[in-house]
Scaffold this active site. Structure first.
Site, PDB file in Angstrom:
ATOM      1  N   ASN A 133      72.609 111.292 129.445  1.00  0.00           N
ATOM      2  CA  ASN A 133      71.446 111.510 128.593  1.00  0.00           C
ATOM      3  C   ASN A 133      70.191 111.133 129.387  1.00  0.00           C
ATOM      4  OD1 ASN A 133      69.295 110.924 126.804  1.00  0.00           O
ATOM      5  ND2 ASN A 133      70.740 110.940 125.109  1.00  0.00           N
ATOM      6  N   ASP A 182      67.006 111.494 128.434  1.00  0.00           N
ATOM      7  CA  ASP A 182      65.806 111.336 127.595  1.00  0.00           C
ATOM      8  C   ASP A 182      64.798 110.342 128.161  1.00  0.00           C
ATOM      9  OD1 ASP A 182      66.757 113.037 125.658  1.00  0.00           O
ATOM     10  OD2 ASP A 182      67.571 111.441 124.399  1.00  0.00           O
ATOM     11  N   HIS A 183      65.329 109.225 128.689  1.00  0.00           N
ATOM     12  CA  HIS A 183      64.393 108.163 129.049  1.00  0.00           C
ATOM     13  C   HIS A 183      63.685 108.399 130.381  1.00  0.00           C
ATOM     14  CE1 HIS A 183      65.111 106.287 125.366  1.00  0.00           C
ATOM     15  NE2 HIS A 183      66.405 106.135 125.588  1.00  0.00           N
ATOM     16  N   ARG A 194      52.613 108.113 130.892  1.00  0.00           N
ATOM     17  CA  ARG A 194      51.368 108.413 131.598  1.00  0.00           C
ATOM     18  C   ARG A 194      50.897 109.846 131.384  1.00  0.00           C
ATOM     19  NH1 ARG A 194      49.478 104.616 135.438  1.00  0.00           N
ATOM     20  NH2 ARG A 194      49.807 102.683 134.328  1.00  0.00           N
ATOM     21  N   HIS A 209      68.006 114.683 123.638  1.00  0.00           N
ATOM     22  CA  HIS A 209      67.759 114.576 122.200  1.00  0.00           C
ATOM     23  C   HIS A 209      66.317 114.992 121.948  1.00  0.00           C
ATOM     24  CE1 HIS A 209      67.899 111.771 118.396  1.00  0.00           C
ATOM     25  NE2 HIS A 209      67.561 113.015 118.108  1.00  0.00           N
ATOM     26  N   ARG A 219      63.717 114.977 119.644  1.00  0.00           N
ATOM     27  CA  ARG A 219      63.418 114.311 118.369  1.00  0.00           C
ATOM     28  C   ARG A 219      62.259 114.994 117.677  1.00  0.00           C
ATOM     29  NH1 ARG A 219      65.917 108.881 118.182  1.00  0.00           N
ATOM     30  NH2 ARG A 219      64.834 108.644 116.223  1.00  0.00           N
ATOM     31  N   ARG A 242      59.241 112.183 121.171  1.00  0.00           N
ATOM     32  CA  ARG A 242      58.849 110.969 121.900  1.00  0.00           C
ATOM     33  C   ARG A 242      59.388 110.951 123.323  1.00  0.00           C
ATOM     34  NH1 ARG A 242      62.433 106.441 118.774  1.00  0.00           N
ATOM     35  NH2 ARG A 242      61.510 107.454 116.981  1.00  0.00           N
ATOM     36  N   HIS A 243      60.445 111.719 123.588  1.00  0.00           N
ATOM     37  CA  HIS A 243      60.864 111.808 124.995  1.00  0.00           C
ATOM     38  C   HIS A 243      60.935 113.274 125.423  1.00  0.00           C
ATOM     39  CE1 HIS A 243      64.610 111.253 122.721  1.00  0.00           C
ATOM     40  NE2 HIS A 243      64.466 109.955 122.680  1.00  0.00           N
ATOM     41  N   GLU A 296      71.211 117.056 121.406  1.00  0.00           N
ATOM     42  CA  GLU A 296      71.333 116.212 120.211  1.00  0.00           C
ATOM     43  C   GLU A 296      70.201 116.612 119.272  1.00  0.00           C
ATOM     44  OE1 GLU A 296      71.122 112.173 121.437  1.00  0.00           O
ATOM     45  OE2 GLU A 296      72.953 112.276 122.594  1.00  0.00           O
ATOM     46  N   THR A 337      66.174 103.935 118.280  1.00  0.00           N
ATOM     47  CA  THR A 337      67.175 104.834 118.836  1.00  0.00           C
ATOM     48  C   THR A 337      68.056 105.270 117.671  1.00  0.00           C
ATOM     49  OG1 THR A 337      68.946 105.048 120.485  1.00  0.00           O
ATOM     50  CG2 THR A 337      68.706 102.891 119.443  1.00  0.00           C
ATOM     51  N   THR A 338      69.088 106.071 117.959  1.00  0.00           N
ATOM     52  CA  THR A 338      69.918 106.568 116.863  1.00  0.00           C
ATOM     53  C   THR A 338      70.774 105.423 116.336  1.00  0.00           C
ATOM     54  OG1 THR A 338      69.945 108.645 118.042  1.00  0.00           O
ATOM     55  CG2 THR A 338      71.461 108.437 116.195  1.00  0.00           C
ATOM     56  N   GLU A 378      81.620 112.882 117.895  1.00  0.00           N
ATOM     57  CA  GLU A 378      81.277 111.834 118.868  1.00  0.00           C
ATOM     58  C   GLU A 378      81.194 110.517 118.103  1.00  0.00           C
ATOM     59  OE1 GLU A 378      78.196 112.630 121.756  1.00  0.00           O
ATOM     60  OE2 GLU A 378      77.675 110.506 121.857  1.00  0.00           O
ATOM     61  N   HIS A 410      76.871 105.651 123.077  1.00  0.00           N
ATOM     62  CA  HIS A 410      75.804 104.770 122.597  1.00  0.00           C
ATOM     63  C   HIS A 410      76.054 103.337 123.052  1.00  0.00           C
ATOM     64  CE1 HIS A 410      72.109 104.417 120.227  1.00  0.00           C
ATOM     65  NE2 HIS A 410      72.444 103.152 120.225  1.00  0.00           N
ATOM     66  N   GLY A 411      75.111 102.824 123.806  1.00  0.00           N
ATOM     67  CA  GLY A 411      75.164 101.426 124.243  1.00  0.00           C
ATOM     68  C   GLY A 411      76.202 101.147 125.312  1.00  0.00           C
ATOM     69  N   HIS A 416      70.665 105.326 128.197  1.00  0.00           N
ATOM     70  CA  HIS A 416      69.700 104.260 128.432  1.00  0.00           C
ATOM     71  C   HIS A 416      70.085 103.353 129.609  1.00  0.00           C
ATOM     72  CE1 HIS A 416      67.713 100.363 127.583  1.00  0.00           C
ATOM     73  NE2 HIS A 416      66.689 101.152 127.305  1.00  0.00           N
TER      74      HIS A 416
HETATM   75  N1  PXP Z   1      75.259 109.939 122.081  1.00  0.00           N
HETATM   76  C1  PXP Z   1      74.373 110.155 121.084  1.00  0.00           C
HETATM   77  C2  PXP Z   1      74.732 111.118 120.014  1.00  0.00           C
HETATM   78  C3  PXP Z   1      73.117 109.509 121.071  1.00  0.00           C
HETATM   79  O1  PXP Z   1      72.243 109.737 120.076  1.00  0.00           O
HETATM   80  C4  PXP Z   1      72.792 108.650 122.146  1.00  0.00           C
HETATM   81  C5  PXP Z   1      71.465 107.981 122.182  1.00  0.00           C
HETATM   82  O2  PXP Z   1      70.475 108.921 122.163  1.00  0.00           O
HETATM   83  C6  PXP Z   1      73.742 108.478 123.167  1.00  0.00           C
HETATM   84  C7  PXP Z   1      74.973 109.111 123.095  1.00  0.00           C
HETATM   85  C8  PXP Z   1      73.464 107.636 124.368  1.00  0.00           C
HETATM   86  O3  PXP Z   1      73.240 106.320 124.021  1.00  0.00           O
HETATM   87  P1  PXP Z   1      72.673 105.320 125.106  1.00  0.00           P
HETATM   88  O4  PXP Z   1      71.301 105.825 125.475  1.00  0.00           O
HETATM   89  O5  PXP Z   1      72.640 104.016 124.397  1.00  0.00           O
HETATM   90  O6  PXP Z   1      73.604 105.347 126.280  1.00  0.00           O
END
Ligand code: PXP
Length: 247
Positions: free
Chosen positions: A15, A17-18, A26, A51, A53, A57-58, A78, A108-109, A159, A198-199, A221
């Site tokens: 992912n 996004d970040h 910036r 994702h 959103r 935001r990203h 996503e 976050t989600t 998922e 996630h996490g 992340h």
């Molecule tokens: N899977 C889904 C569906 C998510 O929404 C996210 C966070 O956007 C992730 C995976 C990845 O989570 P993380 O950024 O905590 O690794």
């Protein structure tokens, strides 16, 4: 080592996004999520997850096209279950769409989609995405009632939200892991392909990666955070290696 129960390779969706979060801080073009997607491909990632959103935001709309054309990797979009996101998904035709709950104020989600409580709202969205050839996934808590809902919605993929596992401490870690182990087996038994995310970090990924039915992990992340210290190619390669060690 792969066996009959274990999909040959546990896919790693990264992912990115970040990367966009940092760019947006910036307002310019740097760092470019499309470049990140190319590095993920070189480092052995199997897919790119983004994702889009509601508040952008990203990742932004124009990033979708740029990221998709920067690499041949499959895109997993996503998205919230809204008409706006459905239109965007149908226009861009990503390989997969993962329906996530979305609250404007969340960081976050947080938590899974209530697929069980929202059948009527989700059914037409899942059907229209599937009819367009997009592989639909539902981001759910590892609970039997959510899997039953996914079956009723004919979703090919779920998922599991691994946030509870990732944030658990002490004896609770094994409890949360057990839920994911059991629900991955239940999903697979019902013909649904289970993914997780996630996490997840270098420290907590291996017990999840070892779950034989899981076909894909989506991680963002932590990998982007580690990339600040060691580079994105290195962080993706390290995660890939940790996943491969337990399969
Ligand atoms: N899977 C889904 C569906 C998510 O929404 C996210 C966070 O956007 C992730 C995976 C990845 O989570 P993380 O950024 O905590 O690794």
């Amino acid at each position: 080592m792969a066996n009959v129960l274990t999909p040959a390779r546990l896919r790693l969706g990264v992912n990115i996004d970040h990367v966009a979060t940092i760019r947006n801080a910036r307002g310019g073009e740097h760092p470019d999520p499309a470049r990140a997607a190319q590095i993920v491909a070189q480092a052995g990632g199997d897919g790119i997850t983004v994702h889009l959103r509601e508040d952008r935001r990203h990742i932004r709309d124009e990033d979708l096209e740029r990221v998709a054309s920067a690499t041949g990797l499959p895109i997993n979009l996503e998205m919230a279950a809204t008409e706006e996101m459905l239109d965007i998904a149908l226009r861009h035709r990503p390989h997969a769409a993962c329906i996530v709950p979305e609250r404007r104020e969340e960081r976050t989600t947080e938590g899974g989609l209530d697929a069980a409580g929202q059948h009527n709202r989700l059914a037409p969205i899942v059907a229209r995405l599937s009819d367009a050839g997009i592989r639909v996934s539902l981001f759910i808590a590892p609970e039997p009632r959510q899997i039953e809902a996914a079956i009723k919605l004919s979703a090919p993929v779920v998922e599991f939200h691994t946030g509870e596992y990732a944030h658990a401490e002490g004896e609770q870690v094994a409890v949360e892991l057990r839920r994911i182990v059991d629900m991955a087996a239940l999903a697979a038994k019902n013909g649904i392909e289970p993914h997780a995310g996630h996490g997840l970090t270098y420290e907590n990924v291996q017990p999840i990666a070892a779950i034989p039915q899981l076909a894909e992990l989506n991680i963002g992340h932590y990998l982007i955070g580690e990339a600040i210290f060691c580079g994105l190619e290195t962080s993706v390669r390290r995660m890939r290696q940790l996943m491969d060690e337990v399969r």
